[in-house]
Design an enzyme around this catalytic site. Sequence first.
Site, PDB file in Angstrom:
ATOM      1  N   ASP A 114     -27.843   5.245 -79.164  1.00 42.80           N
ATOM      2  CA  ASP A 114     -27.032   6.843 -79.233  1.00 42.80           C
ATOM      3  C   ASP A 114     -27.235   7.024 -80.803  1.00 42.80           C
ATOM      4  O   ASP A 114     -26.414   6.658 -81.638  1.00 42.80           O
ATOM      5  CB  ASP A 114     -25.778   6.074 -79.061  1.00 42.80           C
ATOM      6  N   CYS A 117     -24.323   8.390 -83.724  1.00 44.57           N
ATOM      7  CA  CYS A 117     -23.220   8.643 -83.070  1.00 44.57           C
ATOM      8  C   CYS A 117     -22.191   7.425 -84.340  1.00 44.57           C
ATOM      9  O   CYS A 117     -22.414   7.777 -85.553  1.00 44.57           O
ATOM     10  CB  CYS A 117     -22.876   7.064 -82.042  1.00 44.57           C
ATOM     11  N   ASN A 225     -17.543   3.460 -74.652  1.00 42.40           N
ATOM     12  CA  ASN A 225     -16.319   2.354 -76.140  1.00 42.40           C
ATOM     13  C   ASN A 225     -16.052   4.565 -76.717  1.00 42.40           C
ATOM     14  O   ASN A 225     -15.583   4.308 -77.805  1.00 42.40           O
ATOM     15  CB  ASN A 225     -16.659   1.612 -77.223  1.00 42.40           C
ATOM     16  N   HIS A 244     -14.519   9.899 -81.221  1.00 47.47           N
ATOM     17  CA  HIS A 244     -15.820   8.955 -80.771  1.00 47.47           C
ATOM     18  C   HIS A 244     -16.538   9.400 -80.198  1.00 47.47           C
ATOM     19  O   HIS A 244     -16.284   8.845 -79.273  1.00 47.47           O
ATOM     20  CB  HIS A 244     -15.413   7.345 -81.299  1.00 47.47           C
ATOM     21  N   ASN A 331     -24.823   5.800 -86.428  1.00 53.01           N
ATOM     22  CA  ASN A 331     -26.266   4.655 -85.777  1.00 53.01           C
ATOM     23  C   ASN A 331     -27.219   5.480 -86.584  1.00 53.01           C
ATOM     24  O   ASN A 331     -27.769   6.693 -85.618  1.00 53.01           O
ATOM     25  CB  ASN A 331     -26.060   4.879 -85.116  1.00 53.01           C
ATOM     26  N   HIS A 402     -18.379  -0.559 -89.142  1.00 52.07           N
ATOM     27  CA  HIS A 402     -17.816   1.078 -87.818  1.00 52.07           C
ATOM     28  C   HIS A 402     -16.899   1.029 -87.324  1.00 52.07           C
ATOM     29  O   HIS A 402     -16.511   2.006 -86.392  1.00 52.07           O
ATOM     30  CB  HIS A 402     -18.863   1.305 -87.220  1.00 52.07           C
ATOM     31  N   ALA A 404     -13.537  -2.219 -85.123  1.00 50.46           N
ATOM     32  CA  ALA A 404     -13.239  -3.431 -85.126  1.00 50.46           C
ATOM     33  C   ALA A 404     -14.557  -4.949 -84.119  1.00 50.46           C
ATOM     34  O   ALA A 404     -14.017  -5.694 -84.741  1.00 50.46           O
ATOM     35  CB  ALA A 404     -12.023  -3.572 -84.699  1.00 50.46           C
ATOM     36  N   LYS A 477     -10.447   8.324 -71.978  1.00 53.95           N
ATOM     37  CA  LYS A 477     -11.520   7.935 -72.546  1.00 53.95           C
ATOM     38  C   LYS A 477     -12.152   8.008 -70.976  1.00 53.95           C
ATOM     39  O   LYS A 477     -10.919   7.851 -70.383  1.00 53.95           O
ATOM     40  CB  LYS A 477     -11.248   5.730 -72.695  1.00 53.95           C
TER      41      LYS A 477
END
Length: 508
Positions: A114, A117, A225, A244, A331, A402, A404, A477
């Site tokens: 990705d 990202c 995520n 995100h 990334n 970036h 947890a 999400k």
Amino acid sequence: MADQHSDAKALKPVDKLANAQNWKHLARWNGEGFYELQTEDTGDVRVRLFFTPQLLEATEEILYRQIVNATRFPGVRMVVITPDAHYGYGVPVGCVLITDAREGAIAMGPVGYDIGCGMMSARSGVEAEAATPERRLEFNRAVMERVNMGFGGKSRKLGRLSESEFENLVRGGAEYYVEKYGATFDRSHAERHRIPVDDDWRIPFGGKGRPERGREQMGSLGGGNHFIELQRSNEAGTLFVQVHTGSRGFGHGLATNYFELAREEHPELLKDIDLGYFTPGSRHYRDYQNAVAAGGNYAILNRLVIFEQVSEAFREVFGEELELIYEISHNLVQKEWHPEFGDVWVHRKGATRAFPAGHPFLEGTVWEKTGHPVLIPGSNKDWSYILRPLAGAERSGYSVNHGAGRRISRGEANRTLSQREMDNEYREAGVVVNVDGRVPLDEAAPCYKPSEDVIAAVVGAGLAEVEHSLWPLASLKGVDELKRKRKGRGKPERGGARSVGKKTSEHY
């Protein structure tokens, strides 16, 4: 210039490691907020683990193999492991790989699939109390009307772009977008306006990766995520929003195609394609840099387009504007200057750039005297943060975590977590999930480390300080991946926290 064949031999995957069983005991606390790790396997390469003792103890033992992998790339100068680190592809997620800019490798695993990202954060003057449960649900509905989420989601704002316009966007970045379409955001609050792409580079449409999928996805969230979240700032008492997401099918397709080219160049990596890399002698060396730049531009634009759509939803529900705080990637591989190593390639896989006040790269920007914001999400039932880098970030290659960091896999979450209990927990916490209140189990809070523990490691090491602590009020999400697994169509995963999602479908 180093010989390519000897470089490849040095990186050849190792079947047996000398210190796989005792590496944690060999990690030495240096008193400046991190552990130094030097073993028979890592050799003379500097390895720094920005862990607290508790995080080190809880870290998967198998992470060591990927730490060693990171030390084996040609021209490596330092490896930094951030406190959210967990098992990834080739190298850990939460890894900073610094290689020599003149002769060192550009590694692909430490960029990932990705490309670009990252995060976007925005603030408002609306008091948090205005976000009643009814308005939280209304906000989620308004966003979902504008932003397509989940695997394969399409853009609702831009539709399917022509090939020529797509080229303009991924080459021109935010500069071109603002000039052509106008914008409601301040470009100076993006980490970069445009990453340069060579005029003679051609997007490798077709092939195994099919990067052309990105033509109809710009402005969509994706799955895994990735998220959109309405939050309350503990410090300001007002409503914030974080997003995100990354480069969708375009970045994934580019990465897939170039991983295949790296495997052709280094057939000894056949069993571990995630260790693919290019050195200056490779004919793909500059092409891959261009691919990362184009993927990065796409990801930046994807977040900014989503910001515009979320801003419309916020204005509809709360009657006020959102102000962009910052947009940043985690990334990427970028050429930077380090006071100790000089010009280097800095790869940040699941790690975030953290330039403090006075850093030469911030000269002439609005962040020159303060350092730029760093955006750190927790789970969607935990604190997220906006940090401000400090001078101590030099010790970590100007990088922090970036997020947890995962602690259980998607497969384990779906097997062990109760849907009813999770839904009830979120309802009691006041976190409105999508529009049906059904929590994606593979993205639920127990899947992640407590964000306070991770941030404590960053603050304790003097890398950054907390500017805002953000509590989730509403979470959005995509859930396509979860639905497919429930129908039994997903491939089985490896056990443990190291299985964090399949490369082919987690993000795009």
